[in-house]
Design a protein around this motif. Structure first.
Motif, PDB file in Angstrom:
ATOM      1  N   UNK A  96     -13.766 -59.767  17.344  1.00 53.33           N
ATOM      2  CA  UNK A  96     -14.787 -60.612  16.733  1.00 53.33           C
ATOM      3  C   UNK A  96     -14.575 -60.700  15.227  1.00 53.33           C
ATOM      4  N   UNK A  97     -14.552 -61.948  14.760  1.00 49.39           N
ATOM      5  CA  UNK A  97     -14.456 -62.214  13.328  1.00 49.39           C
ATOM      6  C   UNK A  97     -15.657 -63.054  12.911  1.00 49.39           C
ATOM      7  N   UNK A  98     -15.732 -63.384  11.624  1.00 51.98           N
ATOM      8  CA  UNK A  98     -16.890 -64.116  11.121  1.00 51.98           C
ATOM      9  C   UNK A  98     -17.032 -65.471  11.801  1.00 51.98           C
ATOM     10  N   UNK A  99     -15.920 -66.133  12.061  1.00 55.57           N
ATOM     11  CA  UNK A  99     -15.984 -67.484  12.593  1.00 55.57           C
ATOM     12  C   UNK A  99     -15.332 -67.654  13.952  1.00 55.57           C
ATOM     13  N   UNK A 100     -14.914 -66.548  14.573  1.00 52.99           N
ATOM     14  CA  UNK A 100     -14.213 -66.685  15.850  1.00 52.99           C
ATOM     15  C   UNK A 100     -14.299 -65.423  16.697  1.00 52.99           C
ATOM     16  N   UNK A 101     -14.081 -65.619  17.982  1.00 53.76           N
ATOM     17  CA  UNK A 101     -13.956 -64.515  18.934  1.00 53.76           C
ATOM     18  C   UNK A 101     -12.650 -64.719  19.684  1.00 53.76           C
ATOM     19  N   UNK A 102     -11.814 -63.705  19.696  1.00 51.86           N
ATOM     20  CA  UNK A 102     -10.558 -63.781  20.442  1.00 51.86           C
ATOM     21  C   UNK A 102     -10.658 -62.845  21.647  1.00 51.86           C
ATOM     22  N   UNK A 103     -10.551 -63.408  22.834  1.00 46.00           N
ATOM     23  CA  UNK A 103     -10.551 -62.625  24.069  1.00 46.00           C
ATOM     24  C   UNK A 103      -9.094 -62.344  24.450  1.00 46.00           C
ATOM     25  N   UNK A 104      -8.722 -61.077  24.435  1.00 51.46           N
ATOM     26  CA  UNK A 104      -7.361 -60.697  24.820  1.00 51.46           C
ATOM     27  C   UNK A 104      -7.350 -60.441  26.330  1.00 51.46           C
ATOM     28  N   UNK A 105      -6.707 -61.313  27.064  1.00 53.53           N
ATOM     29  CA  UNK A 105      -6.756 -61.267  28.524  1.00 53.53           C
ATOM     30  C   UNK A 105      -5.348 -61.320  29.121  1.00 53.53           C
ATOM     31  N   UNK A 106      -5.289 -60.981  30.396  1.00 58.86           N
ATOM     32  CA  UNK A 106      -4.070 -61.205  31.172  1.00 58.86           C
ATOM     33  C   UNK A 106      -4.460 -61.928  32.449  1.00 58.86           C
ATOM     34  N   UNK A 107      -3.686 -62.950  32.776  1.00 56.23           N
ATOM     35  CA  UNK A 107      -3.934 -63.723  33.982  1.00 56.23           C
ATOM     36  C   UNK A 107      -2.928 -63.315  35.048  1.00 56.23           C
ATOM     37  N   UNK A 108      -3.433 -62.952  36.214  1.00 57.48           N
ATOM     38  CA  UNK A 108      -2.585 -62.615  37.351  1.00 57.48           C
ATOM     39  C   UNK A 108      -2.800 -63.666  38.429  1.00 57.48           C
ATOM     40  N   UNK A 109      -1.726 -64.315  38.836  1.00 58.47           N
ATOM     41  CA  UNK A 109      -1.812 -65.370  39.849  1.00 58.47           C
ATOM     42  C   UNK A 109      -1.382 -64.833  41.197  1.00 58.47           C
ATOM     43  N   UNK A 110      -2.268 -64.951  42.182  1.00 62.49           N
ATOM     44  CA  UNK A 110      -1.932 -64.607  43.568  1.00 62.49           C
ATOM     45  C   UNK A 110      -1.678 -65.934  44.291  1.00 62.49           C
ATOM     46  N   UNK A 111      -0.420 -66.260  44.575  1.00 60.73           N
ATOM     47  CA  UNK A 111      -0.098 -67.586  45.118  1.00 60.73           C
ATOM     48  C   UNK A 111      -0.785 -67.856  46.450  1.00 60.73           C
ATOM     49  N   UNK A 112      -0.998 -69.136  46.719  1.00 59.29           N
ATOM     50  CA  UNK A 112      -1.605 -69.528  47.987  1.00 59.29           C
ATOM     51  C   UNK A 112      -0.734 -69.117  49.166  1.00 59.29           C
ATOM     52  N   UNK A 113       0.572 -69.006  48.922  1.00 61.00           N
ATOM     53  CA  UNK A 113       1.495 -68.634  49.997  1.00 61.00           C
ATOM     54  C   UNK A 113       1.366 -67.168  50.405  1.00 61.00           C
ATOM     55  N   UNK A 114       0.753 -66.350  49.528  1.00 65.52           N
ATOM     56  CA  UNK A 114       0.586 -64.929  49.850  1.00 65.52           C
ATOM     57  C   UNK A 114      -0.451 -64.766  50.954  1.00 65.52           C
ATOM     58  N   UNK A 115      -0.084 -64.064  52.004  1.00 67.43           N
ATOM     59  CA  UNK A 115      -1.001 -63.866  53.121  1.00 67.43           C
ATOM     60  C   UNK A 115      -2.169 -62.962  52.729  1.00 67.43           C
ATOM     61  N   UNK A 116      -1.908 -62.011  51.825  1.00 67.95           N
ATOM     62  CA  UNK A 116      -2.964 -61.094  51.391  1.00 67.95           C
ATOM     63  C   UNK A 116      -2.551 -60.468  50.071  1.00 67.95           C
ATOM     64  N   UNK A 117      -3.494 -59.884  49.394  1.00 66.16           N
ATOM     65  CA  UNK A 117      -3.220 -59.134  48.172  1.00 66.16           C
ATOM     66  C   UNK A 117      -3.019 -57.671  48.569  1.00 66.16           C
ATOM     67  N   UNK A 118      -1.799 -57.143  48.443  1.00 69.92           N
ATOM     68  CA  UNK A 118      -1.542 -55.761  48.883  1.00 69.92           C
ATOM     69  C   UNK A 118      -2.277 -54.704  48.068  1.00 69.92           C
ATOM     70  N   UNK A 119      -2.861 -55.099  46.939  1.00 67.80           N
ATOM     71  CA  UNK A 119      -3.556 -54.131  46.082  1.00 67.80           C
ATOM     72  C   UNK A 119      -5.067 -54.348  46.067  1.00 67.80           C
ATOM     73  N   UNK A 120      -5.550 -55.181  46.975  1.00 71.06           N
ATOM     74  CA  UNK A 120      -6.977 -55.512  47.000  1.00 71.06           C
ATOM     75  C   UNK A 120      -7.846 -54.271  47.160  1.00 71.06           C
ATOM     76  N   UNK A 121      -7.432 -53.334  47.992  1.00 71.37           N
ATOM     77  CA  UNK A 121      -8.255 -52.145  48.245  1.00 71.37           C
ATOM     78  C   UNK A 121      -8.357 -51.261  47.011  1.00 71.37           C
TER      79      UNK A 121
END
Length: 232
Positions: free
Chosen positions: A73-98
């Protein structure tokens, strides 16, 4: 009909003041409004509009998981530091969901024995779940060792396996793995619902799980080092 010019003048003056005040407060709001930005990778910052457009584009390809590591957070802005993880539609399941169900929760230290004494020393931690005959686990070990060498003063590292100590020692004669090891941890591994190997789990300085991912490759090492810097 009698018109009082003094009243007309006062009326106009009053509305002029209201208008000027409205313009003033609008200008102040514009001056002090915080603009939102998203850093999806070090040195790559997007305004909110472009970030949302990126999310829309990626959503056409599959499910997007967003991990927030830090808000700057700065005086005139907020920077959200994020990471995007894409699970493709072709994937039958997310092996790390549990395991991802632990994100936002404390890592259950009491489910494991013989933990390093300095594990709760106010540093972020990377926990690696592996076993000695797991091909992907073996392939990532050099990268795990590199990460530890580069971040040894900034982070904790812990490897957990259901193998016994003798089996791991024989393995390390061929494939050196420099991390502290927890052996025969079937109970804790089961409690955390780890079913895919390797599983890597990132903890913040308070011991909360913030990120779960699979194998670590050479390309991801620099990005993970940047993530550790955000968690300092």
């Amino acid at each position: 009909m009698i018109i009082c010019r003094n009243h007309i003048f006062a009326y106009r003056t009053y509305h002029m003041r209201i208008t000027l005040l409205a313009i003033f407060f609008l200008a102040m709001n514009c001056l002090f409004a915080q603009q939102e930005y998203y850093s999806v990778k070090k040195g790559y910052i997007l305004p909110a509009e472009e970030y949302n457009a990126l999310l829309k584009t990626l959503s056409d390809q599959g499910k997007i998981e967003t991990t927030l590591f830090k808000e700057e957070r700065k005086a005139d802005s907020i920077i959200h530091h994020v990471r995007l993880t894409l699970i493709p539609k072709s994937a039958q399941r997310d092996p790390y969901a549990s395991v991802k169900k632990w994100v936002g929760k404390k890592f259950p230290l009491d489910s494991f024995t013989d933990l390093p004494a300095d594990l709760q020393n106010g540093k972020p931690t990377l926990v690696n779940f592996w076993f000695t005959t797991c091909g992907p686990c073996i392939r990532e070990i050099p990268h795990l060792n590199t990460l530890q060498e580069n971040l040894q003063h900034k982070a904790n590292f812990l490897a957990i396996t259901f193998n016994d100590e003798a089996t791991v020692e024989r393995f390390m004669n061929r494939f050196p793995f420099s991390w502290p090891q927890i052996y025969e941890a079937k109970g804790g591994i089961g409690h955390m619902s780890v079913r895919s190997y390797p599983t890597n789990m990132l903890l913040d300085k308070e011991g909360n799980v913030v990120f779960v991912f699979g194998s670590l490759d050479e390309q991801f090492v620099p990005e993970l080092q940047d993530i550790f810097d955000l968690l300092q």
